[in-house]
Design a protein around this motif. Structure first.
Motif, PDB file in Angstrom:
ATOM      1  N   PRO A 135      92.542  89.119 -38.149  1.00 48.86           N
ATOM      2  CA  PRO A 135      93.580  89.908 -37.774  1.00 48.86           C
ATOM      3  C   PRO A 135      93.301  91.092 -36.895  1.00 48.86           C
ATOM      4  CG  PRO A 135      92.828  89.545 -40.396  1.00 48.86           C
ATOM      5  CD  PRO A 135      92.277  89.033 -39.869  1.00 48.86           C
ATOM      6  N   ALA A 136      95.038  91.858 -36.944  1.00 48.79           N
ATOM      7  CA  ALA A 136      94.323  93.162 -36.041  1.00 48.79           C
ATOM      8  C   ALA A 136      93.320  93.840 -37.413  1.00 48.79           C
ATOM      9  CB  ALA A 136      95.687  94.407 -36.528  1.00 48.79           C
ATOM     10  N   TRP A 137      92.102  94.725 -36.398  1.00 48.74           N
ATOM     11  CA  TRP A 137      90.863  95.365 -37.106  1.00 48.74           C
ATOM     12  C   TRP A 137      91.471  95.870 -38.462  1.00 48.74           C
ATOM     13  CZ3 TRP A 137      88.599  99.753 -37.680  1.00 48.74           C
ATOM     14  CH2 TRP A 137      87.522  99.933 -38.355  1.00 48.74           C
ATOM     15  N   GLY A 138      91.360  96.199 -39.176  1.00 46.87           N
ATOM     16  CA  GLY A 138      91.400  96.625 -40.632  1.00 46.87           C
ATOM     17  C   GLY A 138      93.653  96.467 -40.881  1.00 46.87           C
ATOM     18  N   SER A 191      89.685  99.667 -46.365  1.00 43.26           N
ATOM     19  CA  SER A 191      90.100  99.798 -47.861  1.00 43.26           C
ATOM     20  C   SER A 191      91.692 100.730 -47.729  1.00 43.26           C
ATOM     21  CB  SER A 191      89.421 100.759 -48.794  1.00 43.26           C
ATOM     22  OG  SER A 191      88.259 100.072 -48.885  1.00 43.26           O
ATOM     23  N   VAL A 192      91.746 101.854 -46.941  1.00 42.94           N
ATOM     24  CA  VAL A 192      93.013 102.155 -46.743  1.00 42.94           C
ATOM     25  C   VAL A 192      94.595 102.156 -46.207  1.00 42.94           C
ATOM     26  CG1 VAL A 192      93.939 104.606 -45.413  1.00 42.94           C
ATOM     27  CG2 VAL A 192      91.558 104.816 -46.218  1.00 42.94           C
ATOM     28  N   ARG A 193      93.603 101.084 -45.213  1.00 43.73           N
ATOM     29  CA  ARG A 193      94.488  99.462 -45.113  1.00 43.73           C
ATOM     30  C   ARG A 193      95.139  99.314 -46.173  1.00 43.73           C
ATOM     31  NH1 ARG A 193      92.768  99.844 -38.676  1.00 43.73           N
ATOM     32  NH2 ARG A 193      92.681 102.540 -37.877  1.00 43.73           N
ATOM     33  N   THR A 230      84.737  97.990 -55.712  1.00 43.27           N
ATOM     34  CA  THR A 230      84.314  99.153 -55.622  1.00 43.27           C
ATOM     35  C   THR A 230      83.922  98.471 -54.186  1.00 43.27           C
ATOM     36  OG1 THR A 230      82.941  99.385 -58.269  1.00 43.27           O
ATOM     37  CG2 THR A 230      81.346  99.871 -55.391  1.00 43.27           C
ATOM     38  N   VAL A 231      84.291  99.429 -53.134  1.00 38.90           N
ATOM     39  CA  VAL A 231      84.106  97.851 -51.725  1.00 38.90           C
ATOM     40  C   VAL A 231      82.752  99.253 -50.968  1.00 38.90           C
ATOM     41  CG1 VAL A 231      85.420  98.332 -49.774  1.00 38.90           C
ATOM     42  CG2 VAL A 231      86.922  98.548 -51.687  1.00 38.90           C
ATOM     43  N   ILE A 232      82.331  97.734 -50.802  1.00 41.12           N
ATOM     44  CA  ILE A 232      81.024  97.599 -49.542  1.00 41.12           C
ATOM     45  C   ILE A 232      80.584  97.496 -48.422  1.00 41.12           C
ATOM     46  CG2 ILE A 232      79.276  98.805 -51.571  1.00 41.12           C
ATOM     47  CD1 ILE A 232      78.513  95.948 -51.867  1.00 41.12           C
ATOM     48  N   GLY A 233      79.763  97.776 -48.088  1.00 43.51           N
ATOM     49  CA  GLY A 233      80.085  96.786 -46.541  1.00 43.51           C
ATOM     50  C   GLY A 233      79.435  96.044 -46.682  1.00 43.51           C
TER      51      GLY A 233
END
Length: 294
Positions: A5-8, A174-176, A254-257
């Motif tokens: 999808p559109a990035w983020g 995460s924000v989006r 928890t979010v990790i890349g």
């Protein structure tokens, strides 16, 4: 081929992988909550063992088939019944063979941009790489591992960073994806010669915090979004720091890349399983997109 999808932007198609046991119920409930939040399309997958290619020689065919019904038929019935009872619009898929390969191929075939999984028995009791570990390492899209029962939308997030572009993408995602949630942005660092330089620990911590603040300021977020994010630095190994901070902040996910080569921190910790196991609660692994694809 998977179309991102559109990035983020929030996912448009979500794949839930389920083994149809009680362990998968929490992942099912979370997937339903998220598709309603995002207005996404849900795909539900169950993988069965492959049927024998033919009735064994010398065995009565009718007896054999009656005692060993096609598992795909029963799995399909159970999937549709579950979706109907929950009144969830979704596309059901039943595949056979390796669970991890079926999950990855279905996600690609259906153009899914997020995979949601519970924690299967193979991972809970086995020392070898389980389905979740294999999917996290190989998936070209983000993966959400659900452990906790959902009581509503995610409201408290912890985002780990090693100050790379991939970690910054995890923060922006995460924000989006979870607008309005409380987000803590964490950098785990180790101070060289810490036993000899204890008096300089405050200066070292301040330097790490300045680098973290610079990464936040460089992120493609509005001033209001940046202002709402709490910055935290903590000394120690990434696995230990993530666990400690997740417990202290009582975070829900928890979010990790994820680097192209594997998990963020993977070269430090040595195994995606070790770092995911160290984190309590749900874990979202955000698959980073290369700069020229954004």
């Amino acid at each position: 081929m998977i179309q991102s999808p559109a990035w983020g932007a929030p996912p448009r198609r979500v794949l839930l992988a389920t083994d149809l046991t009680s362990r998968a119920d929490r992942a099912f409930d979370r997937a339903v909550q998220l598709i309603h939040l995002w207005g996404a399309e849900l795909h539900v997958l169950h993988v069965v063992e492959a049927m024998p290619p033919a009735v064994p020689f010398g065995v009565d065919a009718q007896t054999y088939l009656r005692e060993r019904p096609d598992p795909r038929v029963e799995a399909t019935r159970r999937l549709h019944r579950s979706l109907e009872r929950e009144q969830v619009p979704a596309r059901a898929h039943v595949e056979e063979g390796s669970a991890s390969r079926a999950i990855l191929s279905t996600a690609e075939r259906e153009g899914c941009d997020l995979i949601i999984m519970g924690e299967g028995r193979d991972r809970l009791v086995g020392p070898l790489e389980g389905t979740l570990d294999h999917v996290v390492r190989r998936s070209p899209v983000s993966v959400l591992a659900v452990r906790d029962r959902p009581y509503g939308p995610y409201r408290k997030l912890l985002v780990g960073t090693d100050l790379t572009d991939e970690a910054q993408q995890a923060l922006i995602t995460s924000v989006r994806w979870f607008g309005g949630a409380q987000i803590a942005f964490l950098h785990a660092y180790s101070m060289p010669y810490s036993s000899l330089l204890r008096r300089h620990s405050k200066e070292w911590e301040a330097e790490q915090l300045a680098q973290l603040r610079a990464q936040l300021e460089d992120a493609d977020l509005s001033p209001e979004q940046r202002a709402s994010i709490r910055l935290r630095v903590d000394a120690g190994s990434p696995a230990a720091v993530l666990r400690r901070q997740a417990q202290e902040l009582d975070t829900e996910v928890t979010v990790i890349g994820a680097h192209p080569r594997g998990l963020l921190f993977d070269t430090v910790v040595g195994s995606s399983r070790l770092i995911i196991d160290a984190i309590p609660g749900d874990v979202l692994v955000v698959r980073a997109i290369r700069g020229d694809s954004r």
